[in-house]
Scaffold this active site. Structure first.
Site, PDB file in Angstrom:
ATOM      1  N   CYS A 136       0.837  -1.205   0.000  1.00  0.00           N
ATOM      2  CA  CYS A 136       0.000   0.000   0.000  1.00  0.00           C
ATOM      3  C   CYS A 136       0.866   1.247   0.000  1.00  0.00           C
ATOM      4  O   CYS A 136       1.410   1.649   1.034  1.00  0.00           O
ATOM      5  CB  CYS A 136      -0.924  -0.030   1.221  1.00  0.00           C
ATOM      6  SG  CYS A 136      -1.943   1.447   1.382  1.00  0.00           S
ATOM      7  N   CYS A 139      -0.407   4.090   2.175  1.00  0.00           N
ATOM      8  CA  CYS A 139      -0.192   3.872   3.617  1.00  0.00           C
ATOM      9  C   CYS A 139       1.256   4.106   4.003  1.00  0.00           C
ATOM     10  O   CYS A 139       1.549   4.724   5.017  1.00  0.00           O
ATOM     11  CB  CYS A 139      -0.556   2.436   4.005  1.00  0.00           C
ATOM     12  SG  CYS A 139      -2.135   1.873   3.390  1.00  0.00           S
ATOM     13  N   ASP A 140       2.184   3.585   3.217  1.00  0.00           N
ATOM     14  CA  ASP A 140       3.573   3.502   3.674  1.00  0.00           C
ATOM     15  C   ASP A 140       4.555   4.370   2.889  1.00  0.00           C
ATOM     16  O   ASP A 140       5.725   4.464   3.277  1.00  0.00           O
ATOM     17  CB  ASP A 140       4.043   2.035   3.614  1.00  0.00           C
ATOM     18  CG  ASP A 140       3.242   1.164   4.575  1.00  0.00           C
ATOM     19  OD1 ASP A 140       2.846   1.682   5.636  1.00  0.00           O
ATOM     20  OD2 ASP A 140       3.000  -0.015   4.265  1.00  0.00           O
TER      21      ASP A 140
HETATM   22  C1  FAD Z   1       0.493  -3.867   5.941  1.00  0.00           C
HETATM   23  C2  FAD Z   1      -0.669  -2.903   5.761  1.00  0.00           C
HETATM   24  C3  FAD Z   1      -0.549  -1.595   6.201  1.00  0.00           C
HETATM   25  C4  FAD Z   1      -1.592  -0.717   6.053  1.00  0.00           C
HETATM   26  N1  FAD Z   1      -1.451   0.552   6.521  1.00  0.00           N
HETATM   27  C5  FAD Z   1      -2.482   1.409   6.451  1.00  0.00           C
HETATM   28  C6  FAD Z   1      -2.373   2.728   6.964  1.00  0.00           C
HETATM   29  O1  FAD Z   1      -1.327   3.122   7.462  1.00  0.00           O
HETATM   30  N2  FAD Z   1      -3.457   3.531   6.861  1.00  0.00           N
HETATM   31  C7  FAD Z   1      -4.633   3.133   6.288  1.00  0.00           C
HETATM   32  O2  FAD Z   1      -5.585   3.897   6.258  1.00  0.00           O
HETATM   33  N3  FAD Z   1      -4.759   1.894   5.771  1.00  0.00           N
HETATM   34  C8  FAD Z   1      -3.726   1.028   5.840  1.00  0.00           C
HETATM   35  N4  FAD Z   1      -3.845  -0.228   5.309  1.00  0.00           N
HETATM   36  C9  FAD Z   1      -5.104  -0.584   4.634  1.00  0.00           C
HETATM   37  C10 FAD Z   1      -6.162  -0.921   5.693  1.00  0.00           C
HETATM   38  O3  FAD Z   1      -5.637  -1.892   6.559  1.00  0.00           O
HETATM   39  C11 FAD Z   1      -7.421  -1.445   5.024  1.00  0.00           C
HETATM   40  O4  FAD Z   1      -7.892  -0.509   4.091  1.00  0.00           O
HETATM   41  C12 FAD Z   1      -8.498  -1.692   6.067  1.00  0.00           C
HETATM   42  O5  FAD Z   1      -8.045  -2.560   7.076  1.00  0.00           O
HETATM   43  C13 FAD Z   1      -9.746  -2.285   5.430  1.00  0.00           C
HETATM   44  O6  FAD Z   1     -10.647  -2.517   6.437  1.00  0.00           O
HETATM   45  P1  FAD Z   1     -11.841  -3.553   6.284  1.00  0.00           P
HETATM   46  O7  FAD Z   1     -12.617  -3.430   7.539  1.00  0.00           O
HETATM   47  O8  FAD Z   1     -12.528  -3.368   5.016  1.00  0.00           O
HETATM   48  O9  FAD Z   1     -11.173  -4.991   6.187  1.00  0.00           O
HETATM   49  P2  FAD Z   1      -9.916  -5.728   6.789  1.00  0.00           P
HETATM   50  O10 FAD Z   1      -9.094  -4.897   7.666  1.00  0.00           O
HETATM   51  O11 FAD Z   1      -9.305  -6.406   5.632  1.00  0.00           O
HETATM   52  O12 FAD Z   1     -10.604  -6.830   7.705  1.00  0.00           O
HETATM   53  C14 FAD Z   1     -11.349  -7.855   7.135  1.00  0.00           C
HETATM   54  C15 FAD Z   1     -11.923  -8.682   8.268  1.00  0.00           C
HETATM   55  O13 FAD Z   1     -12.818  -9.639   7.737  1.00  0.00           O
HETATM   56  C16 FAD Z   1     -12.585 -10.880   8.372  1.00  0.00           C
HETATM   57  N5  FAD Z   1     -13.086 -11.904   7.486  1.00  0.00           N
HETATM   58  C17 FAD Z   1     -12.715 -12.201   6.209  1.00  0.00           C
HETATM   59  N6  FAD Z   1     -13.414 -13.249   5.738  1.00  0.00           N
HETATM   60  C18 FAD Z   1     -14.238 -13.625   6.746  1.00  0.00           C
HETATM   61  C19 FAD Z   1     -15.198 -14.657   6.893  1.00  0.00           C
HETATM   62  N7  FAD Z   1     -15.475 -15.511   5.908  1.00  0.00           N
HETATM   63  N8  FAD Z   1     -15.861 -14.758   8.084  1.00  0.00           N
HETATM   64  C20 FAD Z   1     -15.618 -13.873   9.092  1.00  0.00           C
HETATM   65  N9  FAD Z   1     -14.733 -12.872   8.995  1.00  0.00           N
HETATM   66  C21 FAD Z   1     -14.044 -12.771   7.845  1.00  0.00           C
HETATM   67  C22 FAD Z   1     -11.097 -10.907   8.658  1.00  0.00           C
HETATM   68  O14 FAD Z   1     -10.806 -11.826   9.699  1.00  0.00           O
HETATM   69  C23 FAD Z   1     -10.871  -9.459   9.067  1.00  0.00           C
HETATM   70  O15 FAD Z   1     -11.158  -9.307  10.422  1.00  0.00           O
HETATM   71  C24 FAD Z   1      -2.807  -1.137   5.440  1.00  0.00           C
HETATM   72  C25 FAD Z   1      -2.932  -2.454   4.984  1.00  0.00           C
HETATM   73  C26 FAD Z   1      -1.883  -3.338   5.139  1.00  0.00           C
HETATM   74  C27 FAD Z   1      -2.032  -4.757   4.654  1.00  0.00           C
END
Ligand code: FAD
Length: 315
Positions: A136, A139-140
């Protein structure tokens, strides 16, 4: 099979899921949230988060997610371990199977299962996770100001990330497996004309090296050809831009998705084509994929769920 009836089921425990749980809890929807395989979601795999509003000094990813979890718990969200393994969204109440052995019947469903970045599959990507390897740039990228970075990929996203990073870094290598870019013409031109970006066509990365973080990458040019060339290049950061996989498989038979698998919702809203079923966060967002945008759409999804239940006289 054990059956439990709920008003609001949230699947996923990233910023979208927990924010939906905060709003749904405060609206008295008694939300049940299943955390999935990665409690806390993607941010639990990173160290510093510097762009989530409200933390002027930044915050660690795991701490931010613990805070969000605690905030959801404070308003009565029932947060559980468990993975949604199947869905039946053919009619309300919607049925979600948990861990293959329990069924939740829910009036509203908020899908917040995120998207997973694709990696090349190198051991070194895991070794240097959070130590120079990132999927990302938004992000980084900030951590690589005036440094040298590589971006892997040949599509529009890779070009966008390369251009974004070129605004911060001193030099960007765009590593492309094919002898051409797949990106749109306009993106190709912008990359080619950028003085800080060097495109390495027909290159594969075979490894990374460095003492306390990434210091360089090992490359093969024209792999398997008679003129194959192997060499190394010093880089401080290594960015993957080869796509994401939205975690939408179990919902696909019922919902519209794009060709990659992102759930399609009404523009600016988290509403899917099924009334009472909402999608929030990265699973429905091919464009931004940020914690704050995920949290924002989780908020919208919970508000829509509350309105739906209220209109149906279910609360
Ligand atoms: C290394 C890294 C660094 C990042 N740094 C930043 C940053 O500095 N700033 C920023 O804004 N964004 C950052 N991001 C991006 C950010 O993490 C994502 O945009 C954000 O987490 C998305 O949130 P979400 O709730 O959509 O899903 P996610 O955080 O992807 O969470 C998905 C959830 O769904 C659950 N899940 C999946 N399938 C199932 C299932 N079948 N049953 C039950 N649960 C399930 C998983 O267990 C998880 O808890 C970073 C991402 C990464 C990988």
């Amino acid at each position: 099979m054990e059956i439990e009836k709920v008003k609001c089921l949230i699947v996923g425990s990233g910023p979208a899921g927990y924010t939906a749980a905060i709003y749904a809890g405060r609206a008295n929807l008694s939300p049940v949230l299943y955390e999935g395989l990665q409690p806390g979601g993607q941010l639990t795999t990173t160290t510093d988060v510097e762009n989530f509003p409200g933390y002027p000094e930044g915050i660690s990813g795991p701490q931010l997610m613990e805070d969000l979890r605690a905030q959801a718990g404070r308003f009565g969200a029932d947060i559980r371990f468990g993975i949604a393994t199947a869905s039946d969204l053919s009619k309300a109440p919607y049925k979600i199977t948990i861990d293959g052995d329990k069924e939740i019947e829910t009036e509203t469903l908020i899908i917040a299962t995120g998207a997973t970045a694709k990696y090349l599959g190198l051991d070194d990507e895991k070794k240097y996770a959070g130590m120079g390897v990132s999927a990302c740039a938004t992000c980084d990228g900030f951590f690589y100001r005036k440094k040298v970075v590589a971006v892997v990929g040949g599509g529009d996203t890779a070009c966008e990330e390369a251009i974004y990073l070129a605004g911060l870094a001193s030099k960007v290598y765009l590593v492309v497996r094919k002898p051409y870019l797949r990106a749109s013409k306009i993106m190709q031109e912008r990359v080619r004309n950028h003085e800080k970006i060097e495109v390495l066509f027909e290159h594969n990365v075979t490894g990374l090296f460095g003492e306390n973080g990434v210091e360089g990458m090992s490359l093969v040019k024209r792999w398997g050809e008679p003129d194959e060339e192997r060499y190394t290049l010093p880089v401080d950061g290594f960015f993957l831009a080869i796509g994401h996989k939205p975690n939408s498989d179990i919902f696909k038979p019922y919902l519209d998705t794009d060709e990659v698998g992102y759930i399609i919702t009404t523009p600016d809203k988290p509403c899917t084509k099924i009334p009472g079923v909402f999608a929030a966060g990265d699973v429905a967002d091919p464009h931004y994929r940020q914690a704050i945008t995920a949290a924002g759409s989780g908020c919208k999804a919970a508000i829509e769920a509350e309105r739906y239940l209220s209109e149906k006289g279910l609360i």
